[in-house]
Enzyme design. Structure first.
Site, PDB file in Angstrom:
ATOM      1  N   GLY A  31       1.014  -1.860  -0.149  1.00  0.00           N
ATOM      2  CA  GLY A  31       0.092  -0.241   0.333  1.00  0.00           C
ATOM      3  C   GLY A  31       0.368   1.213  -0.348  1.00  0.00           C
ATOM      4  N   ILE A  33       0.289   3.473  -2.036  1.00  0.00           N
ATOM      5  CA  ILE A  33       0.500   3.287  -3.229  1.00  0.00           C
ATOM      6  C   ILE A  33       0.731   4.896  -4.219  1.00  0.00           C
ATOM      7  CG2 ILE A  33      -1.172   3.147  -5.270  1.00  0.00           C
ATOM      8  CD1 ILE A  33      -0.641   1.071  -3.712  1.00  0.00           C
ATOM      9  N   HIS A  37       4.393   2.130  -8.043  1.00  0.00           N
ATOM     10  CA  HIS A  37       3.320   0.574  -7.906  1.00  0.00           C
ATOM     11  C   HIS A  37       2.885   0.841  -8.722  1.00  0.00           C
ATOM     12  CE1 HIS A  37       3.520   0.986  -3.352  1.00  0.00           C
ATOM     13  NE2 HIS A  37       4.038   0.288  -3.628  1.00  0.00           N
ATOM     14  N   GLN A  61       7.019  -9.681   7.751  1.00  0.00           N
ATOM     15  CA  GLN A  61       9.069  -9.186   6.766  1.00  0.00           C
ATOM     16  C   GLN A  61       9.102  -8.144   7.952  1.00  0.00           C
ATOM     17  OE1 GLN A  61       6.372  -8.727   3.358  1.00  0.00           O
ATOM     18  NE2 GLN A  61       8.219  -6.827   2.927  1.00  0.00           N
ATOM     19  N   ASP A 152      13.870  -2.371  -5.132  1.00  0.00           N
ATOM     20  CA  ASP A 152      14.393  -3.799  -3.355  1.00  0.00           C
ATOM     21  C   ASP A 152      15.137  -4.698  -4.537  1.00  0.00           C
ATOM     22  OD1 ASP A 152      13.376  -3.030  -1.418  1.00  0.00           O
ATOM     23  OD2 ASP A 152      10.998  -2.281  -2.324  1.00  0.00           O
ATOM     24  N   SER A 187       9.225   5.423  -2.984  1.00  0.00           N
ATOM     25  CA  SER A 187       8.842   4.715  -1.478  1.00  0.00           C
ATOM     26  C   SER A 187       8.102   4.686  -1.063  1.00  0.00           C
ATOM     27  CB  SER A 187      10.331   4.866  -0.926  1.00  0.00           C
ATOM     28  OG  SER A 187      10.153   3.603   0.545  1.00  0.00           O
ATOM     29  N   SER A 188       7.296   3.629  -0.416  1.00  0.00           N
ATOM     30  CA  SER A 188       6.031   4.172   0.595  1.00  0.00           C
ATOM     31  C   SER A 188       6.307   4.843   1.716  1.00  0.00           C
ATOM     32  CB  SER A 188       5.571   3.037   0.722  1.00  0.00           C
ATOM     33  OG  SER A 188       5.073   2.249   0.023  1.00  0.00           O
TER      34      SER A 188
HETATM   35  O1  PAF Z   1       8.157  -5.015  -1.904  1.00  0.00           O
HETATM   36  C1  PAF Z   1       7.121  -5.227  -1.204  1.00  0.00           C
HETATM   37  O2  PAF Z   1       6.288  -3.885  -0.950  1.00  0.00           O
HETATM   38  C2  PAF Z   1       7.042  -6.605  -0.158  1.00  0.00           C
HETATM   39  O3  PAF Z   1       8.068  -6.338   0.222  1.00  0.00           O
HETATM   40  C3  PAF Z   1       6.148  -6.902  -0.677  1.00  0.00           C
HETATM   41  C4  PAF Z   1       6.507  -8.054  -2.410  1.00  0.00           C
HETATM   42  C5  PAF Z   1       4.818  -6.974  -1.475  1.00  0.00           C
HETATM   43  C6  PAF Z   1       6.174  -8.590   0.140  1.00  0.00           C
HETATM   44  O4  PAF Z   1       5.070  -7.989   1.777  1.00  0.00           O
END
Ligand code: PAF
Length: 282
Positions: A31, A33, A37, A61, A152, A187-188
């Site tokens: 999210g 966004i 994205h 994560q 990433d 980046s978010s």
């Molecule tokens: O890159 C991200 O936003 C996250 O690591 C992902 C791939 C959506 C997994 O939660």
């Protein structure tokens, strides 16, 4: 736009498409966004009959509870932003319980050592969490193609490795970093930085570009010294790491070899926010 929050509803929607052999594109996100994205979604819309965007801040994560708590959650705005790109997109925004039940823990993965470098070393368990959620999303959506940003870069390689090792029938598509006019990678996390900080953060890309130029003629050590001194002279930032690594193994490069592909990877903190960026050095 279609919005689902349960696995059952999403699967009921997707089943007839799958039965009709339609190509399904998946764009996994957490999210907040932004244009980065949207560039992934635009590519998926071009290449598939149906595009699913997942919005899920994946707790497994995060190795830092504060970072998880402060991660931006802007679902309503995200839905508007996605609708303005296309009304055809399917958004899947489940709760933590819907995904994990009452057991939000990560599985353990072996990504042939890719998980031990850079982000893996800095954020223990991070890639187990990513592998866990991405596997779950693949099982649920059964996408033809799935899209991940090169910002990433290590994550992108790890997901390619996951798919290869687990024989998951999906094509992983890496999408180049989307930068603002000033070069700052979208980046978010940028949401949490002041305007002044965002302006200053363009420094990261400038340093990467200069390091790339130096890399063409100088030793790795010289490039490293240059980056270290740039950060020493800039009190706005704290450098966490700068590494020049092979694009394939992600192992830090000691000596340049003809024909190898290299990339510079940078993590730095501004206003307490952790920013990540990278650039191809070839
Ligand atoms: O890159 C991200 O936003 C996250 O690591 C992902 C791939 C959506 C997994 O939660």
């Amino acid at each position: 736009m279609f919005l689902f929050s349960t696995k059952a509803d999403l699967q009921a929607y997707l089943k007839p498409l799958r039965d009709a052999n339609k190509a399904i594109g998946l764009v996994p996100t957490m999210g907040a966004i932004h244009n980065g994205h949207l560039s992934l979604m635009a590519q998926s819309l071009n290449e598939n009959d149906c595009t699913v965007v997942s919005i899920f801040v994946n707790p497994t994560q995060f190795n830092n509870a504060d970072d998880l708590a402060k991660y931006p959650r802007t679902l309503e705005r995200d839905i508007e932003t996605i609708s303005s790109l296309s009304e055809q997109i399917v958004v899947f925004a489940p709760s933590v319980e819907e995904i994990y039940g009452d057991n939000a823990v990560a599985q353990s993965f072996d990504f042939d050592g890719l998980e031990n470098e850079m982000e893996g070393a800095s954020r223990p368990g991070h890639f187990d969490g990513v592998g866990t959620i991405v596997s779950k999303l693949f099982e649920l959506v059964l996408p033809t193609k799935a899209y991940f940003g090169e910002k990433d870069f290590q994550q992108l390689l790890i997901i390619k490795k996951l798919v290869e090792k687990k024989h998951i029938p999906v094509t992983i598509v890496g999408v180049p970093i989307f930068r603002g006019e000033d070069g700052l990678a979208m980046s978010s996390r940028n949401e949490r930085i002041s305007n002044d900080g965002l302006h200053k953060a363009t420094f990261l890309y400038e340093v990467l570009k200069q390091a790339k130029t130096l890399f063409a003629t100088e030793s790795i050590e010289k490039v490293q010294q240059f980056v270290d001194s740039e950060f020493k002279n800039n009190s706005n930032f704290e450098l966490e790491y700068f590494t020049i690594a092979s694009e394939e193994t992600l192992k830090p490069v000691i000596q340049k070899t003809e024909g190898q592909k290299y990339r510079g990877f940078l993590v730095a903190h501004i206003e307490g926010i952790r920013l990540i960026d990278n650039l191809s050095f070839n």
